[in-house]
Design an enzyme around this catalytic site. Structure first.
Site, PDB file in Angstrom:
ATOM      1  N   GLY A  37       0.755  -1.240   0.000  1.00 35.52           N
ATOM      2  CA  GLY A  37       0.000   0.000   0.000  1.00 35.52           C
ATOM      3  C   GLY A  37       0.783   1.285   0.000  1.00 35.52           C
ATOM      4  N   ARG A  66      -7.801  -5.128   4.692  1.00 35.55           N
ATOM      5  CA  ARG A  66      -7.788  -6.041   5.845  1.00 35.55           C
ATOM      6  C   ARG A  66      -6.967  -7.299   5.547  1.00 35.55           C
ATOM      7  NH1 ARG A  66     -13.142  -6.672   9.453  1.00 35.55           N
ATOM      8  NH2 ARG A  66     -13.416  -4.512  10.120  1.00 35.55           N
ATOM      9  N   LYS A 139       9.405 -14.629  16.968  1.00 36.56           N
ATOM     10  CA  LYS A 139       9.638 -16.025  17.348  1.00 36.56           C
ATOM     11  C   LYS A 139      10.855 -16.580  16.634  1.00 36.56           C
ATOM     12  CE  LYS A 139       7.487 -20.604  17.452  1.00 36.56           C
ATOM     13  NZ  LYS A 139       6.226 -21.374  17.344  1.00 36.56           N
ATOM     14  N   HIS A 280       8.096  13.591  50.928  1.00 35.39           N
ATOM     15  CA  HIS A 280       7.750  12.179  51.042  1.00 35.39           C
ATOM     16  C   HIS A 280       6.277  11.931  50.722  1.00 35.39           C
ATOM     17  CE1 HIS A 280      11.745  11.468  52.441  1.00 35.39           C
ATOM     18  NE2 HIS A 280      11.578  12.161  53.552  1.00 35.39           N
ATOM     19  N   GLU A 332      14.375  20.583  45.966  1.00 30.83           N
ATOM     20  CA  GLU A 332      14.730  19.547  44.990  1.00 30.83           C
ATOM     21  C   GLU A 332      14.165  19.846  43.604  1.00 30.83           C
ATOM     22  OE1 GLU A 332      16.552  16.854  45.038  1.00 30.83           O
ATOM     23  OE2 GLU A 332      16.749  16.128  47.094  1.00 30.83           O
TER      24      GLU A 332
END
Length: 528
Positions: A37, A66, A139, A280, A332
């Site tokens: 495509g 599809r 695989k 904290h 911080e």
């Protein structure tokens, strides 16, 4: 496993970023390219020699695309074991050519869902052939290289150059792992979208996936390995922020910064400036003000000791005056929707301070889920998006809160939602003046918060703690009058709590006897 030469590649991508450069590089290395495509057209238009998959399958693309790669000529070429005589014989008998490289990225399902597409459009953007080919190639990674991320194109070419046009086993294993993770994440996105779309609150299987944002030096402690992953939701916050200066965020920085920004987002920047200081994961000071500077000062004066080394979150654009105020102590991280150039210049002198800007605030009423791991599984729940407004409050005492007290009560309630349970929050004039968090007893939380206020009064040189005349919020009901009485002893004059205890009448009677005004929300905000 040995090095495997790349002689034939199948390329079929939705995201065509980097496609032409990759195709030209492979073409220059003598690699035959198969495609489908739009990918095939884009490469041909760029002058790259391409063979359509339809030419090798003998079948045209059909059914609106599809069906195009679901064919033995494709999957045989991906799955055949090149060192297995039976497989090689089958390839020769059926004219199946080996495919050494698969480059695929999937239909943009996640993006389609994110833009709010309807069911049918989302369904059509579920890729079938792509995941099937990816899994087949993964695989067979002993012989096939599979690339699913644009960022790996250059790495592929580099590995080929290093190994004489082949890829090495170590590189193929890494590609295979990433490919399986991609299909897993894709399937997770589809299944979670479908569960939400059909109103399935607790699907039998639930999958979660993330994309690596950064590896971290360590986790909560130096002996723990850690990494930071994003989930693709693009919620404004630490995951999507731009960092302007400072070293990389740590595991604890990220956790605390998220807590800070989610809290400060409770306050509409169009209505008031607001600041939250977190230590904290708990707020040690939260305040609103006419300006960010005013809000920061008030938040800082709740608990200046805990604010040292904390996280500062702002709900408006950081300005230079507020930046100068923040640099008065070690901080911080500072996170805000934006920052002026002048504010950035102020922070530039503080090399260790991290400045993050997000471009906006998260929607605290937006849905979503939270996840927590336990041994052998995980807990998942809806985000706490519960909202309480003035009209939701029920006055239960003889004395009703004043308008000013109502404002402080609702402010305290918003903060209590972000304090670890058991939570007690004292507020006065739009600022926290005492926070008690994470205690096993609600009485202890009330005492700790009051004690902190006493210490701050000494620090600030005040004649009495700011809890005198304050509003107090409890994240869950008072099971007995004792916790309420500790708040009253600290000087609180009005109370907001969920109600719902078997002893509500006793608690209400105690409040009346103490002259307190009290409202029930009918909603609790446990945070564990």
């Amino acid at each position: 496993m040995t090095d495997q030469p790349i002689r034939r590649a199948l390329i079929s991508v939705s995201d065509k970023t980097g496609l032409i450069d990759l195709a030209k590089a492979l073409d220059a290395r003598g690699v035959e390219i198969l495609s489908t495509g739009g990918s095939a057209k884009a490469m041909r238009d760029a002058g790259v020699s391409v063979k359509d998959v339809a030419e090798i399958t003998g079948f045209p693309e059909m059914m609106d695309g599809r069906v195009k790669t679901l064919h033995p000529m494709v999957h045989g070429g991906l799955l055949a074991l090149r060192d297995n005589d039976t497989h090689v014989a089958a390839m020769e008998e059926h004219g199946i050519g080996a495919i050494d490289l698969l480059v695929v990225n999937l239909y943009p399902f996640e993006e389609t869902v994110a833009k709010g597409a309807e069911w049918d459009e989302c369904i059509e953007n579920i890729d079938i052939g792509g995941p099937a080919m990816i899994r087949a190639a993964s695989k067979n990674h002993a012989f096939v290289s599979v690339v699913v991320d644009v960022e790996d194109y250059d790495k592929l070419l580099a590995d080929m150059d290093q190994h004489g046009g082949a890829t090495c086993p170590k590189f193929r294993r890494k590609l295979s792992q990433k490919a399986y993770a991609r299909t897993a994440a894709y399937d997770a996105a589809v299944s979670n979208w479908m569960a939400d779309a059909i109103d399935l609150d607790a699907p039998y299987r639930r999958a979660k996936a993330g994309t690596l944002a950064q590896t971290l030096r360590y986790g909560e402690n130096p002996h723990q390995k850690a990494a930071f992953y994003t989930d693709g939701t693009n919620r404004p916050g630490v995951a999507t922020a731009s960092q302007h200066q400072g070293k990389e965020l740590s595991y604890n920085n990220i956790n605390d910064t998220d807590a800070a920004f989610e809290l400060v987002a409770e306050f509409d920047p169009a209505e008031t400036a607001a600041c939250a200081i977190i230590k904290h994961a708990n707020p040690c000071g939260v305040a609103r003000g006419a300006t960010l500077t005013e809000a920061y000062k008030a938040a800082f004066n709740c608990d200046s000791t805990s604010a040292f080394g904390g996280i500062v979150a702002l709900n408006q654009t950081l300005d230079a005056d507020t930046a100068r105020e923040i640099t008065g102590i070690f901080t911080e991280v500072v996170i805000a929707p934006d920052a002026t150039d002048e504010a950035k210049e102020v922070f530039a002198a503080k090399k260790n301070l991290r400045l993050l800007t997000t471009g906006g605030l998260p929607d605290v009423r937006a849905g979503g889920q939270t996840l927590r791991q336990v041994a052998g599984g995980f807990l998942m729940q809806d985000k706490d998006v519960g909202f309480i407004g003035l009209d939701d409050l029920k006055v239960v005492t003889k004395v009703a809160p004043s308008d000013e007290q109502m404002l402080d009560l609702l402010f305290a309630w918003k903060v209590a939602k972000h304090v670890k349970s058991n939570a007690i929050v004292y507020v006065k004039d739009g600022a926290t003046v005492g926070v008690g968090a994470g205690q096993m007893s609600r009485v202890d939380s009330a005492l700790i918060a009051a004690k902190k206020a006493e210490r701050m009064a000494e620090t600030l040189g005040l004649p009495e703690p700011l809890t005198k005349g304050s509003a107090v919020a409890s994240d869950a009901f008072f099971p007995f009058p004792d916790g309420l009485m500790e708040a009253a002893a600290a000087g609180a004059t009005c109370v907001i709590q969920p109600g719902g205890s078997m002893r509500d009448n006793e608690v209400i009677a105690a409040a009346d006897e103490a002259g307190l005004a009290m409202v029930f929300t009918g909603m609790r905000h446990f945070r564990h």
